[in-house]
Design a protein around this motif. Structure first.
Motif, PDB file in Angstrom:
ATOM      1  N   GLN A   1       0.780  -1.276   0.006  1.00  0.00           N
ATOM      2  CA  GLN A   1       0.028   0.024   0.170  1.00  0.00           C
ATOM      3  C   GLN A   1       0.787   1.253   0.098  1.00  0.00           C
ATOM      4  OE1 GLN A   1      -2.865  -0.239   3.149  1.00  0.00           O
ATOM      5  NE2 GLN A   1      -2.753  -2.248   3.460  1.00  0.00           N
TER       6      GLN A   1
ATOM      7  N   SER B   1      11.359   0.355  -5.568  1.00  0.00           N
ATOM      8  CA  SER B   1      10.868   1.017  -6.699  1.00  0.00           C
ATOM      9  C   SER B   1       9.623   1.706  -6.324  1.00  0.00           C
ATOM     10  CB  SER B   1      10.485   0.173  -7.823  1.00  0.00           C
ATOM     11  OG  SER B   1      11.516  -0.622  -8.145  1.00  0.00           O
ATOM     12  N   ASN B   2       8.812   1.480  -5.675  1.00  0.00           N
ATOM     13  CA  ASN B   2       7.415   1.917  -5.340  1.00  0.00           C
ATOM     14  C   ASN B   2       8.143   3.321  -4.456  1.00  0.00           C
ATOM     15  OD1 ASN B   2       6.088  -0.040  -6.333  1.00  0.00           O
ATOM     16  ND2 ASN B   2       5.543  -0.759  -4.388  1.00  0.00           N
TER      17      ASN B   2
ATOM     18  N   HIS C   1      10.470   5.035  -4.674  1.00  0.00           N
ATOM     19  CA  HIS C   1      11.093   6.139  -5.556  1.00  0.00           C
ATOM     20  C   HIS C   1      10.074   7.187  -5.815  1.00  0.00           C
ATOM     21  CE1 HIS C   1      14.598   3.278  -6.225  1.00  0.00           C
ATOM     22  NE2 HIS C   1      15.131   4.757  -7.037  1.00  0.00           N
ATOM     23  N   ALA C   2       8.744   6.708  -5.882  1.00  0.00           N
ATOM     24  CA  ALA C   2       7.656   7.446  -6.671  1.00  0.00           C
ATOM     25  C   ALA C   2       7.009   8.170  -5.331  1.00  0.00           C
ATOM     26  CB  ALA C   2       6.704   6.589  -7.481  1.00  0.00           C
ATOM     27  N   GLY C   3       7.152   7.882  -4.250  1.00  0.00           N
ATOM     28  CA  GLY C   3       6.224   8.537  -3.072  1.00  0.00           C
ATOM     29  C   GLY C   3       7.098   9.803  -2.418  1.00  0.00           C
TER      30      GLY C   3
ATOM     31  N   TYR D   1      13.365  -1.421 -13.416  1.00  0.00           N
ATOM     32  CA  TYR D   1      12.478  -0.368 -12.674  1.00  0.00           C
ATOM     33  C   TYR D   1      11.272  -0.305 -13.643  1.00  0.00           C
ATOM     34  CZ  TYR D   1      16.401   0.979  -9.302  1.00  0.00           C
ATOM     35  OH  TYR D   1      17.129   1.062  -8.499  1.00  0.00           O
TER      36      TYR D   1
ATOM     37  N   LEU E   1       7.492  -1.047 -12.165  1.00  0.00           N
ATOM     38  CA  LEU E   1       6.347  -0.154 -12.304  1.00  0.00           C
ATOM     39  C   LEU E   1       5.440  -0.766 -12.989  1.00  0.00           C
ATOM     40  CD1 LEU E   1       6.897   2.432 -10.836  1.00  0.00           C
ATOM     41  CD2 LEU E   1       7.038   3.514 -13.004  1.00  0.00           C
TER      42      LEU E   1
ATOM     43  N   ASN F   1       4.497   8.015 -11.344  1.00  0.00           N
ATOM     44  CA  ASN F   1       4.219   8.026  -9.800  1.00  0.00           C
ATOM     45  C   ASN F   1       3.043   7.382  -9.413  1.00  0.00           C
ATOM     46  OD1 ASN F   1       6.829   9.292  -9.843  1.00  0.00           O
ATOM     47  ND2 ASN F   1       5.821  11.391  -9.394  1.00  0.00           N
TER      48      ASN F   1
ATOM     49  N   ALA G   1       3.095   3.544  -8.807  1.00  0.00           N
ATOM     50  CA  ALA G   1       3.619   2.865  -7.640  1.00  0.00           C
ATOM     51  C   ALA G   1       2.777   3.269  -6.383  1.00  0.00           C
ATOM     52  CB  ALA G   1       4.819   3.764  -7.286  1.00  0.00           C
TER      53      ALA G   1
ATOM     54  N   LEU H   1      11.637   7.165 -12.769  1.00  0.00           N
ATOM     55  CA  LEU H   1      11.798   6.929 -11.269  1.00  0.00           C
ATOM     56  C   LEU H   1      13.177   7.261 -10.740  1.00  0.00           C
ATOM     57  CD1 LEU H   1       9.214   5.088 -10.106  1.00  0.00           C
ATOM     58  CD2 LEU H   1      10.622   3.089 -10.250  1.00  0.00           C
TER      59      LEU H   1
ATOM     60  N   ARG I   1      13.667  10.682  -9.724  1.00  0.00           N
ATOM     61  CA  ARG I   1      13.155  11.174  -8.313  1.00  0.00           C
ATOM     62  C   ARG I   1      14.215  10.886  -7.206  1.00  0.00           C
ATOM     63  NH1 ARG I   1       7.531  12.606  -7.033  1.00  0.00           N
ATOM     64  NH2 ARG I   1       8.039  12.321  -5.095  1.00  0.00           N
TER      65      ARG I   1
END
Lengths: 201, 201
Positions: free
Chosen positions: A23, A108-109, A111-113, A167, A171, B109, B112, B171, B174
């Motif tokens: 999540q 990886s996730n 990275h995006a948050g 990556y 994604l 983004n 993810a 990714l 970031r």
DNA sequence: ACCAACTTGAAACAGGGGTTCCAAGATAAC
DNA sequence: GTTATCTTGGAACCCCTGTTTCAAGTTGGT
């Protein structure tokens, strides 16, 4: 002597890891962790500190228990290109099927948050990236030594490309990309790095 | 006749877009949007509906105003490989410098986060992916017609690979990846697709 | 001037966020 | 059995969440 913990911190951390992985940290509440682990808030805070520290511990655990073993296996595999193929095959399988299908990669996730605003998180992302790139590099050096690469290929540069592809796989798997299409992409990427289709027989 | 809006909905949506893009939807509160736009809650809700609808509108706007123009330019560029090089060059520049440096791509983004649980979000992600892949495909077909690709290259498969590389660029940018290293990776990927280094002038 | 239609401001709502506190319970050495 | 030390349960804390409500304000046509 004091009382001793009535639970297994390692198992609790693994449970929290799964929540954060699936999540994301922003969408996972302490309440969720409490419910999933069966622990009490007090025990959580006494053992791990606050939410951010719990997330950091989980992220470190992911890196060490899930990513790095894969990296190590890849780096130590002496087969060259087949090792890389197997690495990506396992990656795609893990991302598209099984218990963690469509979860992507926890790193990886991250990275995006907004997670990467934290300096310690950023350091973990970098360690992950170096580990991935170095493992691919090692396997490519092996492949080159075995004459599996096209002439003049640069293992370091190719490792960077394949890391980016990984990556991308992570994604896109979260958005439901099919294992088949991902596999096809990876195969294409590897073919362009490898020696031109093995001359007849 | 009723009263008329005292603000520009389009400008407000753009402001919200920037917040969602930079921080993600989970870390962006309605309060943040209110503060950034200067609007009142009532006006926001009356104009856009709730948070999820506002995010969807912002995501659609991103796709149409930022992604698709780039895709179109790439697809319509008649130069072949140089068009793809320029596409990635612009991408890396936008990701690593300027006002939106280190923001990544809003759609990447979204992959993810928990956003993609929403069916409409998932549809937008797919539209983005098709747009990106198709544009790369078109440019590669052009490149092939111009004899810029290695013999037997498959433009469709190569487009899939390059799309994954683009996600990787988004990714990693970031996390602070340098424009130079990203550029090097992209160049390597393109070289492996293009004709073997042009034979001595 | 009047009015219907709409927007705006500000407050209030119910719920959940992460975190802290403390009494009660459990433990192991003395 | 007593004690010091830690863990546990549960409530409470304060602040922020997304959303709704409604009176007051503003508009353009009649």
């Amino acid at each position: 002597m004091p009382d001793v913990k009535h639970f297994d911190p390692d198992a609790a951390l693994e449970t929290a890891l799964l929540l954060f992985w699936q999540q994301g940290v922003a969408s996972t509440g302490i309440q969720d962790v409490v419910a999933a682990t069966g622990l009490n808030r007090s025990s959580l805070y006494a053992t791990f500190g606050g939410k951010q520290e719990l997330y950091l511990a989980a992220l470190r655990r992911y890196l060490e228990h899930r990513s790095q073993p894969m990296f190590r296996r890849l780096a130590e595999d002496e087969r060259g290109l087949p090792a890389i193929e197997e690495f990506f095959g396992g990656l795609i399988r893990a991302r598209c099927s099984g218990a963690y299908a469509r979860w992507g990669c926890m790193v990886s996730n991250a990275h995006a948050g907004t997670e990467n605003g934290d300096a310690e998180v950023a350091r973990i992302l970098d360690r992950h990236h170096r580990g991935l790139r170095d493992a691919l590099h090692a396997a490519l050096v092996t492949a080159q030594a075995r004459g599996q690469l096209t002439d003049g290929a640069d293992p370091a540069a190719a490792a960077d490309v394949l890391a980016l592809v990984a990556y991308g796989v992570n994604l896109r798997s979260r958005a439901g990309a099919s294992a088949r299409s991902l596999k096809r992409s990876v195969t294409t990427a590897l073919q362009s790095i490898g020696a031109p289709a093995p001359a007849a027989a």
